[in-house]
Design an enzyme around this catalytic site. Sequence first.
Site, PDB file in Angstrom:
ATOM      1  N   HIS A 121      -2.267  -5.390   1.531  1.00  0.00           N
ATOM      2  CA  HIS A 121      -3.553  -6.071   1.327  1.00  0.00           C
ATOM      3  C   HIS A 121      -3.264  -7.521   0.945  1.00  0.00           C
ATOM      4  O   HIS A 121      -2.299  -7.790   0.240  1.00  0.00           O
ATOM      5  CB  HIS A 121      -4.333  -5.415   0.174  1.00  0.00           C
ATOM      6  CG  HIS A 121      -5.480  -6.260  -0.305  1.00  0.00           C
ATOM      7  ND1 HIS A 121      -6.720  -6.223   0.281  1.00  0.00           N
ATOM      8  CD2 HIS A 121      -5.547  -7.223  -1.270  1.00  0.00           C
ATOM      9  CE1 HIS A 121      -7.510  -7.122  -0.316  1.00  0.00           C
ATOM     10  NE2 HIS A 121      -6.827  -7.731  -1.268  1.00  0.00           N
ATOM     11  N   TYR A 181     -12.432  -2.183  -3.814  1.00  0.00           N
ATOM     12  CA  TYR A 181     -12.934  -2.293  -2.435  1.00  0.00           C
ATOM     13  C   TYR A 181     -14.463  -2.208  -2.377  1.00  0.00           C
ATOM     14  O   TYR A 181     -15.020  -1.882  -1.320  1.00  0.00           O
ATOM     15  CB  TYR A 181     -12.307  -1.211  -1.559  1.00  0.00           C
ATOM     16  CG  TYR A 181     -10.920  -1.555  -1.053  1.00  0.00           C
ATOM     17  CD1 TYR A 181     -10.711  -2.673  -0.235  1.00  0.00           C
ATOM     18  CD2 TYR A 181      -9.817  -0.768  -1.355  1.00  0.00           C
ATOM     19  CE1 TYR A 181      -9.447  -2.991   0.236  1.00  0.00           C
ATOM     20  CE2 TYR A 181      -8.541  -1.083  -0.878  1.00  0.00           C
ATOM     21  CZ  TYR A 181      -8.373  -2.193  -0.081  1.00  0.00           C
ATOM     22  OH  TYR A 181      -7.121  -2.518   0.400  1.00  0.00           O
ATOM     23  N   ARG A 220      -2.141 -14.269   4.721  1.00  0.00           N
ATOM     24  CA  ARG A 220      -2.889 -13.601   5.805  1.00  0.00           C
ATOM     25  C   ARG A 220      -2.109 -13.716   7.124  1.00  0.00           C
ATOM     26  O   ARG A 220      -2.083 -12.772   7.914  1.00  0.00           O
ATOM     27  CB  ARG A 220      -4.283 -14.216   5.959  1.00  0.00           C
ATOM     28  CG  ARG A 220      -5.208 -14.060   4.755  1.00  0.00           C
ATOM     29  CD  ARG A 220      -5.710 -12.658   4.520  1.00  0.00           C
ATOM     30  NE  ARG A 220      -6.436 -12.102   5.626  1.00  0.00           N
ATOM     31  CZ  ARG A 220      -7.144 -10.965   5.563  1.00  0.00           C
ATOM     32  NH1 ARG A 220      -7.195 -10.263   4.429  1.00  0.00           N
ATOM     33  NH2 ARG A 220      -7.767 -10.479   6.606  1.00  0.00           N
ATOM     34  N   GLU A 261      -9.633 -11.066  -7.504  1.00  0.00           N
ATOM     35  CA  GLU A 261      -8.712  -9.940  -7.327  1.00  0.00           C
ATOM     36  C   GLU A 261      -7.501 -10.055  -8.249  1.00  0.00           C
ATOM     37  O   GLU A 261      -7.012  -9.043  -8.760  1.00  0.00           O
ATOM     38  CB  GLU A 261      -8.274  -9.859  -5.863  1.00  0.00           C
ATOM     39  CG  GLU A 261      -9.416  -9.444  -4.936  1.00  0.00           C
ATOM     40  CD  GLU A 261      -9.006  -9.273  -3.484  1.00  0.00           C
ATOM     41  OE1 GLU A 261      -9.819  -8.750  -2.711  1.00  0.00           O
ATOM     42  OE2 GLU A 261      -7.866  -9.670  -3.113  1.00  0.00           O
ATOM     43  N   ASN A 300      -2.027   0.199   6.736  1.00  0.00           N
ATOM     44  CA  ASN A 300      -1.473  -1.024   7.330  1.00  0.00           C
ATOM     45  C   ASN A 300      -0.584  -1.807   6.358  1.00  0.00           C
ATOM     46  O   ASN A 300      -0.416  -3.016   6.480  1.00  0.00           O
ATOM     47  CB  ASN A 300      -2.606  -1.882   7.904  1.00  0.00           C
ATOM     48  CG  ASN A 300      -3.652  -2.243   6.866  1.00  0.00           C
ATOM     49  OD1 ASN A 300      -3.499  -1.925   5.689  1.00  0.00           O
ATOM     50  ND2 ASN A 300      -4.703  -2.919   7.291  1.00  0.00           N
ATOM     51  N   LYS A 334       0.818  -1.216   0.000  1.00  0.00           N
ATOM     52  CA  LYS A 334       0.000   0.000   0.000  1.00  0.00           C
ATOM     53  C   LYS A 334       0.861   1.279   0.000  1.00  0.00           C
ATOM     54  O   LYS A 334       2.078   1.228   0.243  1.00  0.00           O
ATOM     55  CB  LYS A 334      -0.923  -0.034   1.223  1.00  0.00           C
ATOM     56  CG  LYS A 334      -1.961  -1.172   1.162  1.00  0.00           C
ATOM     57  CD  LYS A 334      -2.932  -1.117   2.347  1.00  0.00           C
ATOM     58  CE  LYS A 334      -3.974  -2.207   2.257  1.00  0.00           C
ATOM     59  NZ  LYS A 334      -4.993  -2.109   3.355  1.00  0.00           N
ATOM     60  N   PHE A 338     -15.489   3.691   6.755  1.00  0.00           N
ATOM     61  CA  PHE A 338     -14.122   4.053   6.379  1.00  0.00           C
ATOM     62  C   PHE A 338     -13.882   3.992   4.873  1.00  0.00           C
ATOM     63  O   PHE A 338     -12.762   4.229   4.422  1.00  0.00           O
ATOM     64  CB  PHE A 338     -13.108   3.145   7.107  1.00  0.00           C
ATOM     65  CG  PHE A 338     -13.286   1.663   6.868  1.00  0.00           C
ATOM     66  CD1 PHE A 338     -12.803   1.061   5.715  1.00  0.00           C
ATOM     67  CD2 PHE A 338     -13.917   0.866   7.810  1.00  0.00           C
ATOM     68  CE1 PHE A 338     -12.948  -0.307   5.493  1.00  0.00           C
ATOM     69  CE2 PHE A 338     -14.071  -0.506   7.599  1.00  0.00           C
ATOM     70  CZ  PHE A 338     -13.585  -1.086   6.436  1.00  0.00           C
TER      71      PHE A 338
HETATM   72  P1  IDP Z   1      -8.101  -6.764   5.706  1.00  0.00           P
HETATM   73  O1  IDP Z   1      -7.262  -5.850   4.832  1.00  0.00           O
HETATM   74  O2  IDP Z   1      -7.335  -7.249   6.901  1.00  0.00           O
HETATM   75  O3  IDP Z   1      -8.740  -7.890   4.932  1.00  0.00           O
HETATM   76  P2  IDP Z   1     -10.699  -5.450   5.717  1.00  0.00           P
HETATM   77  O4  IDP Z   1     -11.696  -5.543   6.820  1.00  0.00           O
HETATM   78  O5  IDP Z   1     -10.986  -6.212   4.463  1.00  0.00           O
HETATM   79  O6  IDP Z   1      -9.273  -5.866   6.324  1.00  0.00           O
HETATM   80  O7  IDP Z   1     -10.522  -3.916   5.387  1.00  0.00           O
HETATM   81  C1  IDP Z   1      -9.881  -3.503   4.187  1.00  0.00           C
HETATM   82  C2  IDP Z   1      -8.958  -2.351   4.527  1.00  0.00           C
HETATM   83  O8  IDP Z   1      -9.730  -1.239   4.982  1.00  0.00           O
HETATM   84  C3  IDP Z   1      -7.973  -2.603   5.664  1.00  0.00           C
HETATM   85  O9  IDP Z   1      -6.809  -3.309   5.269  1.00  0.00           O
HETATM   86  C4  IDP Z   1      -7.658  -1.188   6.101  1.00  0.00           C
HETATM   87  O10 IDP Z   1      -6.724  -0.559   5.213  1.00  0.00           O
HETATM   88  C5  IDP Z   1      -9.017  -0.523   5.968  1.00  0.00           C
HETATM   89  N1  IDP Z   1      -9.792  -0.573   7.219  1.00  0.00           N
HETATM   90  C6  IDP Z   1     -10.397  -1.655   7.779  1.00  0.00           C
HETATM   91  N2  IDP Z   1     -11.036  -1.333   8.924  1.00  0.00           N
HETATM   92  C7  IDP Z   1     -10.835  -0.018   9.098  1.00  0.00           C
HETATM   93  C8  IDP Z   1     -11.242   0.940  10.114  1.00  0.00           C
HETATM   94  O11 IDP Z   1     -11.934   0.608  11.074  1.00  0.00           O
HETATM   95  N3  IDP Z   1     -10.818   2.237   9.934  1.00  0.00           N
HETATM   96  C9  IDP Z   1     -10.061   2.635   8.866  1.00  0.00           C
HETATM   97  N4  IDP Z   1      -9.671   1.778   7.902  1.00  0.00           N
HETATM   98  C10 IDP Z   1     -10.047   0.487   8.007  1.00  0.00           C
HETATM   99 MG    MG Z   2     -10.139  -7.786   3.390  1.00  0.00          MG
END
Ligand code: IDP
Ligand code: MG
Length: 140
Positions: free
Chosen positions: A117, A51, A87, A128, A114, A11, A59
């Site tokens: 992805h 997304y 993961r 994807e 974070n 990212k 968010f």
């Molecule tokens: P993942 O990436 O671990 O699968 P997902 O729930 O699919 O998590 O969320 C996709 C992305 O959205 C996350 O990697 C993160 O960048 C962002 N995200 C998820 N939850 C939050 C939140 O509560 N606040 C802000 N960004 C979030």
């Molecule tokens: Mg996800």
Amino acid sequence: MAIERTLSIIKPDATRRNITGKINMRFEEAGLRVVAQRRIRLTRPQAEAFYAVHAERSFFNDLCAFMISGPVVVQVLEGENAVQKNRDIMGATNPANAKPGSIRRDFGESIEANSVHGSDSAETAATEIAYFFGEIDIVG
Ligand code: IDP
Ligand code: MG
């Protein structure tokens, strides 16, 4: 166990800090191979489509703005149990909750920024991967 492929995205927070090599090293050390890779700048419509499953989440807008804030590296990782393995290597969504030694714990800046992805199932991975790569781009 089956050889699988999964989609990974390094990212914008990670490309900005020039740590794509450090992240790729984590994949390779865990036995995953980078079998396709491209550095791109996502457009807003591309980020929103990628997304789309999160379109109703609070968010969503911030996430799409973040994902287009700098270049990303889209990549296909291949290896045994690649979807779940990736993961595990990534760690929990929120770096604060991710296991020590995971990518998100070691490099993630926030629950949003974070660093990586990774597809969450084999079915999602197929969709994807096809979003960014054709079979001709993937060299195992
Ligand atoms: P993942 O990436 O671990 O699968 P997902 O729930 O699919 O998590 O969320 C996709 C992305 O959205 C996350 O990697 C993160 O960048 C962002 N995200 C998820 N939850 C939050 C939140 O509560 N606040 C802000 N960004 C979030
Ligand atoms: Mg996800």
